[in-house]
Enzyme design. Structure first.
Site, short mmCIF file in Angstrom:
data_model
loop_
_atom_site.label_atom_id
_atom_site.label_comp_id
_atom_site.label_asym_id
_atom_site.label_seq_id
_atom_site.Cartn_x
_atom_site.Cartn_y
_atom_site.Cartn_z
N LYS A 145 30.63 -60.32 44.75
CA LYS A 145 29.75 -60.96 45.74
C LYS A 145 30.35 -62.29 46.21
O LYS A 145 30.44 -62.56 47.41
CB LYS A 145 28.38 -61.17 45.11
CG LYS A 145 27.45 -62.07 45.86
CD LYS A 145 26.90 -61.43 47.11
CE LYS A 145 26.06 -62.43 47.87
NZ LYS A 145 25.28 -61.90 48.94
N GLU B 123 23.25 -58.68 46.81
CA GLU B 123 22.79 -58.30 48.14
C GLU B 123 23.84 -58.70 49.16
O GLU B 123 24.29 -59.84 49.17
CB GLU B 123 21.46 -59.01 48.41
CG GLU B 123 20.80 -58.56 49.67
CD GLU B 123 20.75 -57.05 49.76
OE1 GLU B 123 19.99 -56.44 49.00
OE2 GLU B 123 21.51 -56.47 50.57
N CYS C 2 24.52 -68.95 52.13
CA CYS C 2 25.46 -68.35 51.17
C CYS C 2 26.89 -68.90 51.19
O CYS C 2 27.42 -69.23 50.15
CB CYS C 2 25.52 -66.86 51.38
SG CYS C 2 24.08 -66.03 50.72
C1 UDX Z 1 26.43 -63.82 54.79
C2 UDX Z 1 27.19 -62.52 54.53
O1 UDX Z 1 27.64 -61.98 55.78
C3 UDX Z 1 26.30 -61.53 53.79
O2 UDX Z 1 27.04 -60.36 53.47
C4 UDX Z 1 25.81 -62.19 52.51
O3 UDX Z 1 24.93 -61.31 51.82
C5 UDX Z 1 25.10 -63.49 52.82
O4 UDX Z 1 25.96 -64.35 53.58
P1 UDX Z 1 24.61 -64.61 56.55
O5 UDX Z 1 24.89 -65.98 56.05
O6 UDX Z 1 23.20 -64.16 56.64
O7 UDX Z 1 25.35 -63.52 55.66
O8 UDX Z 1 25.20 -64.47 58.03
P2 UDX Z 1 26.66 -64.18 58.65
O9 UDX Z 1 26.49 -63.20 59.74
O10 UDX Z 1 27.66 -63.87 57.62
O11 UDX Z 1 27.01 -65.58 59.35
C6 UDX Z 1 27.24 -66.76 58.60
C7 UDX Z 1 27.64 -67.88 59.53
O12 UDX Z 1 28.92 -67.66 60.09
C8 UDX Z 1 26.70 -68.08 60.73
O13 UDX Z 1 26.50 -69.45 60.95
C9 UDX Z 1 27.46 -67.43 61.87
O14 UDX Z 1 27.09 -67.95 63.12
C10 UDX Z 1 28.89 -67.80 61.50
N1 UDX Z 1 29.90 -66.91 62.09
C11 UDX Z 1 29.92 -65.58 61.78
C12 UDX Z 1 30.88 -67.44 62.93
O15 UDX Z 1 30.89 -68.64 63.21
N2 UDX Z 1 31.84 -66.59 63.45
C13 UDX Z 1 31.88 -65.27 63.15
O16 UDX Z 1 32.78 -64.59 63.65
C14 UDX Z 1 30.89 -64.74 62.29
#
Ligand code: UDX
Ligand code: ADP
Length: 463
Positions: A221, A162, A277
């Site tokens: 993944k 996913e 993740c």
């Molecule tokens: C992530 C992956 O994006 C997704 O494809 C996978 O299935 C699961 O892990 P998620 O953890 O839900 O998803 O959120 P994501 O938007 O990736 O953000 C992860 C973390 O990184 C958050 O704490 C977010 O605030 C941080 N982040 C994200 C940053 O600090 N800077 C950014 O530019 C992007």
């Protein structure tokens, strides 16, 4: 093979939204989501869909449409396994907290329990789909358990990772960049792959549905998450350099993001990434690399985590240093506790670690988060086992109103980028605080110039 019944084991952040969208888009398929956690199932069945246990924009509406029609939530795990042609395994795979691989490898005990339960119950051939993020070659372990303990029926194991991100789960599921399905290259494997491709093809263009062998799918993944996390650690590393040199990390990110080879996404400097993740998957990757003796590969990826931990600690240190090297008995208000906006998930949220550091310095933390409950925040802190639960209760006060949370505080720290924070009456907040009034913007979302003109001392990340 015409699929009419699907079961998903695990009604969490992945299983719940994914199955809701499959049910909405495939009214001819009966989708049953099962979980051992009775309360969680009860919450998914709450007559008011605004009370379902997972907050995702748009999800309540989809559940309202499909639930009771062809989407069911139940604790009857065995019945659902028995009836389904396809079984998704969507249970949690936390980092191991004991034994070999402690702190790094994924704990597969819940996966193994599922495999054993499927083997026990299944009386017809089944397709078993790994949906949870798993170490490479887990499919092989699942297959071995199924084949050796089953009732002589045939199992096909598919990997279908996913890629949804929390907070945008519904749009990610409705319009995925791609769907990845890995399976055996035997005729039976290909039949199983096609059956799952046909489910997704109900709403996803076939060009976007990739099929690979199982190992490539599993490793893709981990690789995707490692690359995404690496971008954040890279920009966060530059943010520290920007603070020393007078450069502005937002300007640097914009300048490099316009290079089409680099691209503009995932370049927001922050207090550090969280979520269930990134850290888990990278630790897992590091563990796998070490297992094969690939020490340089392991060290390379581990640095992404080291940088992220550094960024969180740097943020709390900066608060202490700026507040004249002491925060003892000072009220510090956190805006946000979730690991990112638009979710109530707090797993690995930077807020937990920053709070823990500041409580060690005897600060009094006040928190306002639009979606996270007080119990969740306290259990996040208790999980670190830094101090007793009673001490955590004394150090953390939770408010339902942001203005109340900020009143009488010495500093505000923005930990989550919730949109509403940008629309507050900051003049009113300023008046209610001790002076000098500090704002530490861990997400660079507030208008620095405006806050400074009100009188705040504003500290962003990387400027
Ligand atoms: C992530 C992956 O994006 C997704 O494809 C996978 O299935 C699961 O892990 P998620 O953890 O839900 O998803 O959120 P994501 O938007 O990736 O953000 C992860 C973390 O990184 C958050 O704490 C977010 O605030 C941080 N982040 C994200 C940053 O600090 N800077 C950014 O530019 C992007
Ligand atoms: P994810 O983010 O991967 O979806 P969650 O922790 O949100 O992880 O959800 C996983 C769910 O799986 C939990 O609700 C947990 O109760 C459930 N679960 C774990 N093991 C089993 C099992 N053997 N049978 C049924 N449900 C399980």
């Amino acid at each position: 093979m015409e699929i009419t019944k699907i079961c998903c084991i695990g009604a969490g952040y992945v299983g719940g939204p994914t199955m809701a969208v499959i049910a909405q888009k495939c009214p001819h398929i009966q989708v049953t989501v099962v979980d051992l956690n009775e309360q969680r199932i009860k919450d998914w069945n709450d007559p008011n869909t605004d009370n379902i246990p997972i907050y995702e924009p748009g999800l309540a509406k989809i559940v309202a449409e499909a639930r009771g029609r062809n989407l069911f939530f139940s604790t009857e795990v065995e019945k659902a396994i028995d009836e389904a042609q396809i079984i998704f395994i969507s249970v949690n795979t936390p980092t191991k907290t004991y034994g070999k691989g402690k702190g790094m490898a994924a704990d597969l005990k819940y996966i193994e329990l599922c495999a054993r339960q499927i083997a026990k119950v299944a009386k017809q051939n089944k397709i078993v789909v790994e949906k949870s993020t798993l170490p490479v070659r887990t499919a092989e372990a699942i297959k071995s358990i199924l084949d050796n303990t089953g009732n002589g029926v045939q199992f096909q194991i598919l990997s279908n990772p996913e890629f949804l991100a929390e907070g945008t789960a519904v749009t990610d599921l409705l319009n995925p960049d791609r769907i990845l399905i890995g399976g055996d290259t035997t005729p039976e494997g290909e039949t199983a792959i096609n059956a799952l491709v046909n489910v997704y093809a109900n709403w996803v263009n076939r060009d976007k549905i990739l099929t690979t062998n199982v190992w490539s799918s599993e490793l893709s993944k981990l690789t995707a998450n490692a690359f995404l996390a690496q971008r954040i650690s890279s920009i966060n590393a530059m943010s520290e350099l920007c603070e020393k040199t007078g450069a502005d990390v937002n300007e640097v990110a914009r300048a490099i993001g316009m290079d089409s080879r680099i691209g503009p996404k995932f370049l927001k400097a922050s207090v550090g990434f969280g979520g269930s993740c990134f850290q888990k998957d990278i630790l897992n990757l590091v563990y796998i690399a070490k297992t094969y003796g690939l020490n340089e590969v392991a060290d390379y990826w581990e640095q992404v985590i080291i940088m992220n931990d550094h960024q969180k600690r740097r943020f709390s240190n900066k608060i202490v240093q700026t507040l004249y090297n002491t925060v003892a008995d000072k009220k510090i208000t956190f805006l946000g506790w979730a690991f990112k906006k638009d979710t109530n998930d707090t797993r690995e949220s930077a807020a937990i670690y920053v709070a823990d550091d500041l409580i060690n310095e005897q600060a009094k933390i006040s928190v306002y988060d639009p979606k996270v409950s007080k119990n969740k925040m306290l259990s996040d802190l208790d999980y670190l086992e830094t101090r007793t639960a009673d001490q955590n209760i004394k150090s953390l006060t939770v408010f339902n109103d942001a203005y109340d949370a900020c009143k009488g505080s010495h500093a505000i720290a923005v930990l989550t980028e919730w949109d509403e924070f940008t629309t507050y009456d900051w003049q009113k907040i300023y008046q209610s605080m001790h002076k000098p009034a500090f704002v530490f913007d861990g997400r660079n979302i507030l208008d620095a110039k405006k806050l400074e003109s009100i009188g705040f001392v504003y500290k962003g990340i990387g400027s």
